[in-house]
Design a protein around this motif. Structure first.
Motif: not given
Length: 170
Positions: A47-48, A81, A84-85, A88
């Protein structure tokens, strides 16, 4: 005595020296795309998004910015963003993610202006759910390859950024 015309020879030389031919898809392009896609796959599985963004074409960002009246920096910030979400959420759900490129189904194409581009069918698997898609590899005038994960929502943006592309995924 007839004089020999050099015009046909000059036309041939000009044709052979044209940018469309100097960037013809070849074995090195295939190797470059495969290596870039391997880097993108590794980044996707982590997820980079930050590592993938430099591999996306500036023309896409320019057009998306113009179409949405949003600064490019804000678009990239939102992409980071969301990445990153997603990372997570995937971690919290202990999600299983896989990204597959179907190399045998790739379509190497040439645009109306002679630009090389490749459509690569993909499958993203997330916890058993399969999402079919396409990765578009586009060779820019500098000879470098850039990539977009095709989504129908961005079709008009891609068409405006690259009006010379003849075929896009459905």
């Amino acid at each position: 005595m007839k004089t020999k015309s050099f015009l046909p020879s000059m036309v041939l030389v000009a044709f052979l020296a044209s940018p469309a031919l100097s960037f013809a898809y070849d074995e090195q392009d295939e190797k470059t795309i495969r290596a870039d896609v391997a880097k993108m796959k590794a980044a996707t599985l982590k997820h980079d998004v930050k590592s993938i963004m430099p591999m996306m074409p500036q023309a896409f960002f320019d057009t998306l910015s113009k179409e949405t009246n949003t600064p490019i920096s804000k678009i990239k910030q939102e992409m980071l963003k969301q990445g990153e979400e997603t990372a997570r959420d995937a971690k919290e759900l202990n999600a299983s993610l896989d990204y597959v490129i179907h190399w045998k189904k790739q379509r190497v194409l040439k645009s109306k202006t002679g630009r090389d581009y490749v459509l690569l069918p993909t499958t993203t698997r997330l916890n058993g759910l399969e999402i079919k898609g396409n990765l578009i590899a586009i060779k820019e005038d500098d000879g470098k390859w850039y990539y977009l994960q095709y989504q129908p929502i961005f079709k008009s943006v891609i068409q405006k950024a690259y009006p010379d592309l003849k075929v896009l995924p459905k």
